[in-house]
Design an enzyme around this catalytic site. Structure first.
Site, PDB file in Angstrom:
ATOM      1  N   ASP A  26     -14.724 -10.321  -8.800  1.00 40.72           N
ATOM      2  CA  ASP A  26     -15.609 -10.317  -7.632  1.00 40.72           C
ATOM      3  C   ASP A  26     -14.817 -10.906  -6.474  1.00 40.72           C
ATOM      4  O   ASP A  26     -14.392 -12.065  -6.531  1.00 40.72           O
ATOM      5  CB  ASP A  26     -16.863 -11.152  -7.926  1.00 40.72           C
ATOM      6  CG  ASP A  26     -17.858 -11.163  -6.768  1.00 40.72           C
ATOM      7  OD1 ASP A  26     -17.463 -10.863  -5.626  1.00 40.72           O
ATOM      8  OD2 ASP A  26     -19.035 -11.488  -7.012  1.00 40.72           O
ATOM      9  N   GLN A  75     -23.765  -7.869   9.237  1.00 42.75           N
ATOM     10  CA  GLN A  75     -22.796  -7.080   8.476  1.00 42.75           C
ATOM     11  C   GLN A  75     -21.373  -7.606   8.655  1.00 42.75           C
ATOM     12  O   GLN A  75     -20.547  -7.516   7.734  1.00 42.75           O
ATOM     13  CB  GLN A  75     -22.827  -5.620   8.933  1.00 42.75           C
ATOM     14  CG  GLN A  75     -24.099  -4.868   8.615  1.00 42.75           C
ATOM     15  CD  GLN A  75     -24.077  -3.468   9.188  1.00 42.75           C
ATOM     16  OE1 GLN A  75     -23.013  -2.923   9.489  1.00 42.75           O
ATOM     17  NE2 GLN A  75     -25.250  -2.865   9.357  1.00 42.75           N
ATOM     18  N   TYR A 162     -16.637  -2.382   9.258  1.00 43.19           N
ATOM     19  CA  TYR A 162     -15.772  -1.840   8.217  1.00 43.19           C
ATOM     20  C   TYR A 162     -14.397  -1.489   8.778  1.00 43.19           C
ATOM     21  O   TYR A 162     -13.365  -1.795   8.189  1.00 43.19           O
ATOM     22  CB  TYR A 162     -16.424  -0.599   7.599  1.00 43.19           C
ATOM     23  CG  TYR A 162     -15.657   0.025   6.464  1.00 43.19           C
ATOM     24  CD1 TYR A 162     -15.595  -0.610   5.222  1.00 43.19           C
ATOM     25  CD2 TYR A 162     -15.019   1.253   6.610  1.00 43.19           C
ATOM     26  CE1 TYR A 162     -14.903  -0.039   4.163  1.00 43.19           C
ATOM     27  CE2 TYR A 162     -14.328   1.831   5.559  1.00 43.19           C
ATOM     28  CZ  TYR A 162     -14.270   1.182   4.340  1.00 43.19           C
ATOM     29  OH  TYR A 162     -13.575   1.756   3.289  1.00 43.19           O
ATOM     30  N   THR A 195     -18.112   8.852  -3.414  1.00 46.21           N
ATOM     31  CA  THR A 195     -18.342   7.757  -4.361  1.00 46.21           C
ATOM     32  C   THR A 195     -19.732   7.185  -4.111  1.00 46.21           C
ATOM     33  O   THR A 195     -20.413   7.540  -3.145  1.00 46.21           O
ATOM     34  CB  THR A 195     -17.303   6.643  -4.192  1.00 46.21           C
ATOM     35  OG1 THR A 195     -17.495   6.009  -2.913  1.00 46.21           O
ATOM     36  CG2 THR A 195     -15.881   7.196  -4.279  1.00 46.21           C
TER      37      THR A 195
END
Length: 238
Positions: A26, A75, A162, A195
């Site tokens: 993790d 985020q 991102y 995915t």
């Protein structure tokens, strides 16, 4: 999850004659990172290849119903802490094991979203030939702070958590290539793979996306290439 990891290992065992072992990792759990490092050291004594593929991306603010609606400001920290700082922690933990290998490789899975952009000042900072990991980490923390304050755009940042996390990963690739010259360290844009991260909306398979990382892993030691960014088995500009 351990269940999915075990199932994936069993599927790979059925497709090859190689040994496949599942171990939990993790990126946001320092104990799992150190536990994996200890396992590799005890079982193998070295690490030949590290592929940094794990990441989170808010393609949807709820991760397609998996979490509560997450605004952009929230985020930023989640994404950067996972994709940049988590990957950095894993890599730094594994470096001693990689240095013990004969021809060690690190392949960082980036993205087209991580293309170099933002203000000229930000671009110069990310591409500096003297950039250090502490300086890069400071930049990543700066983005999170600016995003949380709602001032990231006016301060020269792209409007993507991102994308910035992957910019950080590509920059980290270049820094590591300079500071760890015995290790082949490269980044890869695998393409838009279908995915569960994007609810299988990608237009190429995960197997196709794995071709360039496999290409870099399989390069003979005498073809040492490092600090580069690749797409479809060829070097591309950042």
């Amino acid at each position: 999850s351990p269940e999915l990891g075990t199932a994936a290992a069993q599927e790979l065992l059925g497709d090859s004659e190689s040994d496949v072992i599942f171990q939990r990792l993790d990126l946001t759990d320092s104990n799992s990172i150190s536990s994996l490092s200890s396992f590799i050291r005890q079982e193998f004594g070295q690490l030949d290849i590290l592929v940094n593929n794990a990441a989170i991306c808010f393609n949807d603010p709820t991760l397609y119903g998996k979490v509560q609606h997450t605004p952009f400001r929230q985020q930023a920290g989640i994404t950067v802490n996972t994709n940049y700082f988590g990957t950095l922690a894993v890599t730094q933990e594994m470096l001693p094991l990689l240095r013990s290998a004969t021809s060690p490789r690190i392949v960082n899975i980036a993205s087209a979203a991580g293309r170099l952009r933002g203000s000229q000042q930000k671009i110069e900072a990310f591409t500096s030939a003297t950039l250090t990991i502490p300086q890069l980490s400071s930049l990543m923390n700066e983005f999170v702070s600016d995003a949380e304050a709602g001032t990231h755009a006016e301060r020269g940042w792209p409007n993507t958590c991102y994308g910035v996390s992957k910019m950080g990963l590509i920059a980290l690739t270049r820094v590591l290539a300079r500071t760890e010259p015995q290790i082949m360290v490269n980044s890869v844009d695998p393409g838009f793979c279908a995915t569960d991260q994007n609810q299988y909306q990608g237009y190429i398979s995960a197997e196709q996306g794995a071709r360039t990382p496999t290409f870099l892993i399989a390069l003979p030691p005498e073809q040492h290439v490092s600090g580069k960014h690749f797409f479809e088995e060829r070097e591309i500009s950042w």
